[in-house]
Write a protein that holds these residues in place. Structure first.
Motif, PDB file in Angstrom:
ATOM      1  N   ARG A   1     131.431  54.166  35.417  1.00  0.00           N
ATOM      2  CA  ARG A   1     131.865  53.013  36.230  1.00  0.00           C
ATOM      3  C   ARG A   1     131.504  51.719  35.512  1.00  0.00           C
ATOM      4  O   ARG A   1     130.575  51.669  34.716  1.00  0.00           O
ATOM      5  CB  ARG A   1     131.196  53.034  37.611  1.00  0.00           C
ATOM      6  N   GLU A   2     132.207  50.673  35.826  1.00  0.00           N
ATOM      7  CA  GLU A   2     131.945  49.345  35.265  1.00  0.00           C
ATOM      8  C   GLU A   2     131.571  48.400  36.407  1.00  0.00           C
ATOM      9  O   GLU A   2     131.848  48.670  37.571  1.00  0.00           O
ATOM     10  CB  GLU A   2     133.187  48.818  34.539  1.00  0.00           C
ATOM     11  N   GLY A   3     130.991  47.260  36.055  1.00  0.00           N
ATOM     12  CA  GLY A   3     130.710  46.226  37.049  1.00  0.00           C
ATOM     13  C   GLY A   3     129.257  46.186  37.460  1.00  0.00           C
ATOM     14  O   GLY A   3     128.353  46.464  36.663  1.00  0.00           O
ATOM     15  N   ARG A   4     129.030  45.820  38.721  1.00  0.00           N
ATOM     16  CA  ARG A   4     127.682  45.665  39.251  1.00  0.00           C
ATOM     17  C   ARG A   4     126.957  46.998  39.183  1.00  0.00           C
ATOM     18  O   ARG A   4     127.481  48.031  39.596  1.00  0.00           O
ATOM     19  CB  ARG A   4     127.749  45.166  40.697  1.00  0.00           C
ATOM     20  N   ILE A   5     125.743  46.966  38.672  1.00  0.00           N
ATOM     21  CA  ILE A   5     125.005  48.199  38.422  1.00  0.00           C
ATOM     22  C   ILE A   5     124.329  48.737  39.675  1.00  0.00           C
ATOM     23  O   ILE A   5     124.353  49.935  39.924  1.00  0.00           O
ATOM     24  CB  ILE A   5     123.989  47.980  37.276  1.00  0.00           C
ATOM     25  N   PHE A   6     123.750  47.864  40.476  1.00  0.00           N
ATOM     26  CA  PHE A   6     122.982  48.342  41.631  1.00  0.00           C
ATOM     27  C   PHE A   6     123.692  48.013  42.938  1.00  0.00           C
ATOM     28  O   PHE A   6     123.878  46.848  43.286  1.00  0.00           O
ATOM     29  CB  PHE A   6     121.566  47.766  41.610  1.00  0.00           C
ATOM     30  N   ARG A   7     124.077  49.087  43.626  1.00  0.00           N
ATOM     31  CA  ARG A   7     124.730  48.973  44.932  1.00  0.00           C
ATOM     32  C   ARG A   7     124.003  49.874  45.921  1.00  0.00           C
ATOM     33  O   ARG A   7     123.516  50.941  45.555  1.00  0.00           O
ATOM     34  CB  ARG A   7     126.190  49.387  44.832  1.00  0.00           C
ATOM     35  N   ASN A   8     123.953  49.420  47.169  1.00  0.00           N
ATOM     36  CA  ASN A   8     123.289  50.224  48.195  1.00  0.00           C
ATOM     37  C   ASN A   8     124.203  51.373  48.629  1.00  0.00           C
ATOM     38  O   ASN A   8     125.331  51.496  48.134  1.00  0.00           O
ATOM     39  CB  ASN A   8     122.840  49.347  49.370  1.00  0.00           C
ATOM     40  N   ALA A   9     123.729  52.176  49.564  1.00  0.00           N
ATOM     41  CA  ALA A   9     124.487  53.355  50.000  1.00  0.00           C
ATOM     42  C   ALA A   9     125.832  52.981  50.611  1.00  0.00           C
ATOM     43  O   ALA A   9     126.779  53.763  50.566  1.00  0.00           O
ATOM     44  CB  ALA A   9     123.664  54.168  50.989  1.00  0.00           C
ATOM     45  N   ALA A  10     125.936  51.759  51.160  1.00  0.00           N
ATOM     46  CA  ALA A  10     127.200  51.294  51.744  1.00  0.00           C
ATOM     47  C   ALA A  10     128.162  50.762  50.686  1.00  0.00           C
ATOM     48  O   ALA A  10     129.301  50.418  50.995  1.00  0.00           O
ATOM     49  CB  ALA A  10     126.924  50.218  52.793  1.00  0.00           C
ATOM     50  N   GLY A  11     127.696  50.665  49.445  1.00  0.00           N
ATOM     51  CA  GLY A  11     128.543  50.169  48.362  1.00  0.00           C
ATOM     52  C   GLY A  11     128.433  48.682  48.113  1.00  0.00           C
ATOM     53  O   GLY A  11     129.104  48.139  47.241  1.00  0.00           O
ATOM     54  N   ASP A  12     127.575  48.006  48.866  1.00  0.00           N
ATOM     55  CA  ASP A  12     127.379  46.570  48.679  1.00  0.00           C
ATOM     56  C   ASP A  12     126.360  46.325  47.571  1.00  0.00           C
ATOM     57  O   ASP A  12     125.418  47.118  47.388  1.00  0.00           O
ATOM     58  CB  ASP A  12     126.872  45.927  49.977  1.00  0.00           C
ATOM     59  N   ALA A  13     126.520  45.215  46.862  1.00  0.00           N
ATOM     60  CA  ALA A  13     125.580  44.876  45.802  1.00  0.00           C
ATOM     61  C   ALA A  13     124.193  44.634  46.397  1.00  0.00           C
ATOM     62  O   ALA A  13     124.052  44.020  47.457  1.00  0.00           O
ATOM     63  CB  ALA A  13     126.055  43.623  45.071  1.00  0.00           C
ATOM     64  N   PHE A  14     123.182  45.150  45.726  1.00  0.00           N
ATOM     65  CA  PHE A  14     121.808  44.886  46.131  1.00  0.00           C
ATOM     66  C   PHE A  14     121.514  43.401  45.997  1.00  0.00           C
ATOM     67  O   PHE A  14     121.978  42.743  45.062  1.00  0.00           O
ATOM     68  CB  PHE A  14     120.823  45.628  45.217  1.00  0.00           C
ATOM     69  N   THR A  15     120.697  42.884  46.884  1.00  0.00           N
ATOM     70  CA  THR A  15     120.155  41.536  46.754  1.00  0.00           C
ATOM     71  C   THR A  15     118.816  41.650  46.029  1.00  0.00           C
ATOM     72  O   THR A  15     118.276  42.761  45.885  1.00  0.00           O
ATOM     73  CB  THR A  15     119.919  40.898  48.134  1.00  0.00           C
ATOM     74  N   ALA A  16     118.261  40.517  45.621  1.00  0.00           N
ATOM     75  CA  ALA A  16     116.932  40.533  45.005  1.00  0.00           C
ATOM     76  C   ALA A  16     115.910  41.111  45.980  1.00  0.00           C
ATOM     77  O   ALA A  16     115.045  41.903  45.599  1.00  0.00           O
ATOM     78  CB  ALA A  16     116.532  39.130  44.569  1.00  0.00           C
TER      79      ALA A  16
END
Length: 174
Positions: free
Chosen positions: A89-104
């Motif tokens: 996969r390409e793009g944002r590396i860290f996503r939560n179980a819902a597929g949203d990008a992790f916040t800090a």
């Protein structure tokens, strides 16, 4: 309170725990990036695959605390963990179980949870402080450590460095 500085055995315990978690490749990569590169939670949260170029991680302007970019070397262990986690996969590396990008904050919470559940006292900055301390303990110039951590002042970097048993022994007995 400053984040605890960990030894190799403690990190091995944390990493082994992460490797047995659900979504193990993701959590293992988080721990490696914290320990080996000293990345801040905000930097980990914003990582994109395109920032990894060859044997380097190029954090662009605006994606770090001082809003400046920086380039860090990466080793094969990090690249292998990245490939294992991303699976093409390409793009944002860290996503939560819902597929949203992790916040800090989400990264901080995830790393704290891994430490807690593994039985090791640590926080999202333990990897960063441990890396800085180990580098100084291995005689790396504080200005190099400053650059690696992305600090504007060596005084800030010195706040991250703890005093190890080896440092005290060498100071007393050469």
């Amino acid at each position: 309170m400053q984040a605890p500085i960990l030894d190799e055995e403690q990190f091995a315990t944390v990493l082994q725990f992460a490797r047995n978690m659900q979504r193990a490749p993701m959590y293992s990569l988080m721990i490696l990036l914290s320990k080996k590169l000293g990345l801040r939670p905000m930097e980990i949260a914003g990582l994109e695959t395109s920032w990894f170029v060859g044997q380097s991680l190029r954090i662009p302007l605006g994606h770090s605390k001082r809003k400046q970019g920086r380039t860090l070397p990466v080793d094969q262990e990090i690249l292998t963990a990245l490939d294992k986690h991303m699976q093409g996969r390409e793009g944002r590396i860290f996503r939560n179980a819902a597929g949203d990008a992790f916040t800090a904050n989400g990264i901080s919470e995830a790393i704290r949870r891994i430490y807690r559940l593994s039985g090791v006292q640590g926080s999202c900055y333990s990897g960063r402080r441990t890396m800085a301390t180990n580098l100084v303990d291995n005689k790396v110039n504080i200005l190099v450590v400053q650059k690696l951590l992305g600090h504007s002042s060596p005084v800030t970097t010195m706040n991250y460095v703890g005093v190890s048993e080896r440092m005290m022994r060498e100071a007393l007995f050469g």
